[in-house]
Design an enzyme around this catalytic site. Structure first.
Site, short mmCIF file in Angstrom:
data_model
loop_
_atom_site.label_atom_id
_atom_site.label_comp_id
_atom_site.label_asym_id
_atom_site.label_seq_id
_atom_site.Cartn_x
_atom_site.Cartn_y
_atom_site.Cartn_z
N CYS A 13 136.18 -80.03 -26.69
CA CYS A 13 136.39 -81.48 -26.82
C CYS A 13 136.52 -82.12 -25.45
CB CYS A 13 137.70 -81.75 -27.56
SG CYS A 13 137.52 -81.80 -29.33
N PRO A 14 135.98 -83.27 -25.19
CA PRO A 14 135.23 -84.10 -26.12
C PRO A 14 133.71 -83.95 -26.02
CG PRO A 14 135.76 -85.39 -24.19
CD PRO A 14 136.22 -83.98 -23.91
#
Lengths: 73, 395
Positions: A13-14
């Site tokens: 992430c992200p």
């Protein structure tokens, strides 16, 4: 209609959502975007984003820690 | 994808005001020549008069004279000229020591630091700040030596909005005979500054944060300040900045300054406080970054713990809200913000910080919508966040 592949295996992430958004911005109505990744949180985060975007989550599959998400544009 | 974007990144850049464009337009299509002396042709003289009119308008706004203000291409160039120009002028004559704040913006830090002046043998003291972003003034006093040529401490921080006490800093520097530069990119016209009262020698300013054009900026240089030109070419801007003058930009800059009012600043401040109050009350596990009251009216910077700021910005973007995770530079990378780390935050706090910055075109209704949306987004992200799960497990 095109089938756009996004490979984010090994990314966390992200990044998977960033790459998915990038693909969705380039996609045309009728295209399919397929995202393949390994980060568990992204597997939940991408569907959350699709809901907000009003896009169709066509399929989610997972095999040996690799998930695959198909999105209808 | 998005019907109407709610733009809350006005610290990075603002939507230009149509009246600014109107002020600039004649200098693209009618009075378009270069500024010329009285010996030149009439259209060039008119261009020069427009440039001088813009210069005077901006300079007079803080009580300076037109001769004490030069146009540049933006804040970055202004701060480069201030730091490197003073170093060139005084490095050999007086000393090679410079003091900056550790959370200053990159044009100052990188001009003074290892990429530029430090590499040439200058020594730099990076002043730490407290947990709200304020420089310790005793530490500043103690750091000044007989070799110090410049203190450069920003007026307000680009990410957390903390406003430094530049009046006292100016007095300290003046008493010790050291030049003082401040980067006022995020305060010019938003926070009062009186050039006659504050003992500051150089001030970096730019209109891109106040609904003016990009590609133009300025540097106030108090009379008699030793500074050496470092970009060679022509003799423009009192022979301190070579290059063709940007007369449309200068005219737009002056118009942008004219259009900011105390009422607008108050309205923006009310929106800022409303957002901070609602987020504090409605979203658990948040930290306001920066000083509660000594902060720019347009800035609210909040850490949402146990979630990554980059994820928040993405999910807000998907829902039609533009915010950033810190300075414009940081939003293009995933490095932790040196500002949040500088105020004592750890990497988790730095990565979970979101900067909301307000401008002329924002409304209270937009503030309410972004708070509603962020409460929802943060709640959803925490459900899938490993950091939030670790916190629950520790309970």
């Amino acid at each position: 209609m095109a089938d756009i592949k996004v490979d984010v295996r090994g990314e966390t992430c992200p990044v998977p959502l960033v790459e998915t958004r990038k693909a969705l911005r380039k996609a045309s109505p009728g295209d399919t975007v397929e995202v393949v990744g390994t980060h568990p949180a992204s597997k939940k985060e991408i569907p959350m984003a699709l809901k907000a975007l009003g896009l169709k989550l066509e399929d989610i599959q997972e095999e040996e820690d690799v998930w695959k998400i198909r999105i209808g544009v | 994808m998005i019907e109407k974007n709610v733009y809350l990144d006005n610290a990075a850049a603002t939507r230009m005001d149509e009246r600014v464009l109107e002020a600039m337009t004649p200098y693209f299509f009618e009075t378009y020549p270069v500024a010329t002396s009285d010996f030149g042709y009439s259209l060039g003289i008119e261009a020069r008069e427009a440039l001088e009119y813009a210069r005077d308008e901006i300079a007079h706004y803080i009580g300076a004279s037109g001769e004490e203000f030069i146009f540049t291409s933006g804040s970055t160039e202004s701060s480069n000229l201030a730091v490197k120009g003073v170093a060139l002028a005084l490095g050999e004559k007086k000393g090679r020591h410079i003091i900056v704040s550790a959370i200053d913006d990159f044009p100052v830090i990188h001009s003074a630091g290892s990429r530029a002046l430090e590499k040439q043998g200058f020594s730099v003291t990076y002043l730490d700040v407290d947990h709200e972003g304020l420089v310790n003034l005793d530490r500043l006093r103690d750091s000044i030596t007989d070799k110090t040529i410049l203190v450069s401490i920003q007026h307000a921080n680009q990410e957390i909005g903390t406003i430094q006490d530049i009046e006292t800093i100016g007095r300290i520097c003046s008493k010790k005979g050291v030049l003082f530069h401040t980067d006022a990119t995020h305060t010019f016209t938003r926070v009062p500054l009186d050039f006659k009262k504050v003992k500051v020698d150089l001030i970096t300013v730019s209109p891109h944060t106040i609904h003016g054009p990009k590609g133009i900026g300025g540097l106030f240089i108090r009379k008699e300040t030793p500074i050496t030109k470092w970009m060679d070419g022509g003799f423009q801007e009192f022979n301190l900045r070579a290059g063709l003058e940007n007369i449309p930009g200068a005219s737009g800059f002056a118009k942008a300054v004219e259009l900011v009012t105390p009422e607008e600043n108050e309205r923006i401040k009310v929106m800022r406080d409303h957002l901070i109050d609602r987020v504090s009350a409605e979203v658990p596990d948040t930290t306001l970054n920066g000083h509660r009251s000594k902060r720019t009216p347009q800035n609210a910077n909040i850490t949402f713990h146990f979630v990554e700021g980059e994820s928040i910005t993405l999910h807000l973007d998907i829902r039609g809200f533009s915010v950033s995770t810190g300075s414009a530079c940081f939003s293009r990378s995933l490095e932790a913000s040196h500002v949040i780390l500088g105020v004592g935050g750890d990497h988790e706090r730095a990565h979970g910080s979101i900067r909301f910055s307000f401008g002329r075109y924002n409304t209270m209704e937009e503030v309410d919508r972004v708070v509603d949306t962020i409460a929802e987004v943060v709640g959803e992200l925490r459900k899938i966040s490993p950091l939030a799960h670790n916190k629950e497990a520790q309970k």
